[in-house]
Scaffold this motif. Structure first.
Motif, PDB file in Angstrom:
ATOM      1  N   SER A 142      -4.334   1.529  -2.142  1.00 17.34           N
ATOM      2  CA  SER A 142      -4.265   0.117  -1.784  1.00 17.34           C
ATOM      3  C   SER A 142      -5.165  -0.664  -2.730  1.00 17.34           C
ATOM      4  O   SER A 142      -6.028  -0.093  -3.386  1.00 17.34           O
ATOM      5  N   ASP A 143      -4.948  -1.938  -2.816  1.00 14.25           N
ATOM      6  CA  ASP A 143      -5.849  -2.816  -3.551  1.00 14.25           C
ATOM      7  C   ASP A 143      -5.760  -4.197  -2.938  1.00 14.25           C
ATOM      8  O   ASP A 143      -4.938  -4.456  -2.073  1.00 14.25           O
ATOM      9  N   THR A 144      -6.630  -5.064  -3.375  1.00 14.20           N
ATOM     10  CA  THR A 144      -6.671  -6.399  -2.787  1.00 14.20           C
ATOM     11  C   THR A 144      -6.212  -7.488  -3.751  1.00 14.20           C
ATOM     12  O   THR A 144      -6.160  -8.649  -3.381  1.00 14.20           O
ATOM     13  N   SER A 195       0.864  -1.175   0.000  1.00 12.22           N
ATOM     14  CA  SER A 195       0.000   0.000   0.000  1.00 12.22           C
ATOM     15  C   SER A 195       0.903   1.228   0.000  1.00 12.22           C
ATOM     16  O   SER A 195       2.129   1.119   0.153  1.00 12.22           O
TER      17      SER A 195
END
Length: 181
Positions: free
Chosen positions: A136-138, A118
């Protein structure tokens, strides 16, 4: 990566649309761990809160105040209810002999495998205004990618409305950052 570094990076700008224009140049950045800024691990030509060939001031980053950069990061994460990462590095343009303008700084959050998971982008303009963007990402892709609404005036060449797409490579040893407006 453990030590603070002075690094030479390539920067490129490209405008799309009716007025196409592009240029690129090299800039000197510093990549520093806010937790070790006061240690003796800094390069000889770099200092914190005092002038040198390359230098930064805690007061120029994140929230107003005289707190350390490390404490400011803790406070921002508390405000956003974001857990602390394993380690963070600040990628920023240092002042070079005299105080300079710094349009964007990145706080790159690493996991225990030293991969970027992140980031916080601190965008500023020449009027002293600024905004923090949480990135951020998943997904488990090669790049951390996130779209954010533009929140303030940055350039006389760009509209005040729109979005930024931030794309950040996950390898701290070979940093790649793209911002598309």
């Amino acid at each position: 990566m453990k030590n603070n570094k002075i690094i030479l990076a390539d920067t490129a700008h490209k405008r799309f649309g009716k007025q196409k224009h592009s240029f690129s140049y090299s800039l000197v950045y510093v990549l520093v761990n806010p937790d070790t800024l006061r240690d003796q691990t800094n390069p000889r030509l770099f200092s914190v809160n005092k002038k040198n060939v390359f230098w930064i001031n805690d007061s120029d980053f994140l929230l107003p105040g005289k707190e350390s950069l490390s404490q400011k990061l803790i406070n921002v994460r508390k405000q956003w209810n974001v857990p602390p990462p394993h380690r963070t590095f600040l990628l920023t343009l240092p002042n070079l002999i005299i105080k300079g303008f710094n349009p964007v700084s990145f706080y790159l959050d690493l996991d225990s495998n030293s991969q970027i998971i992140s980031a916080i982008a601190q965008v500023t303009n020449t009027h002293g205004e600024g905004h923090l963007y949480w990135i951020s990402d998943t997904c488990e892709s090669t790049y951390l990618e996130n779209v954010q609404d533009k929140t303030f005036y940055v350039s006389p060449f760009l509209k005040n409305k729109g979005t930024y797409t931030f794309k950040i490579g996950r390898d701290i040893e070979n940093i790649e950052i793209y911002i598309e407006y």
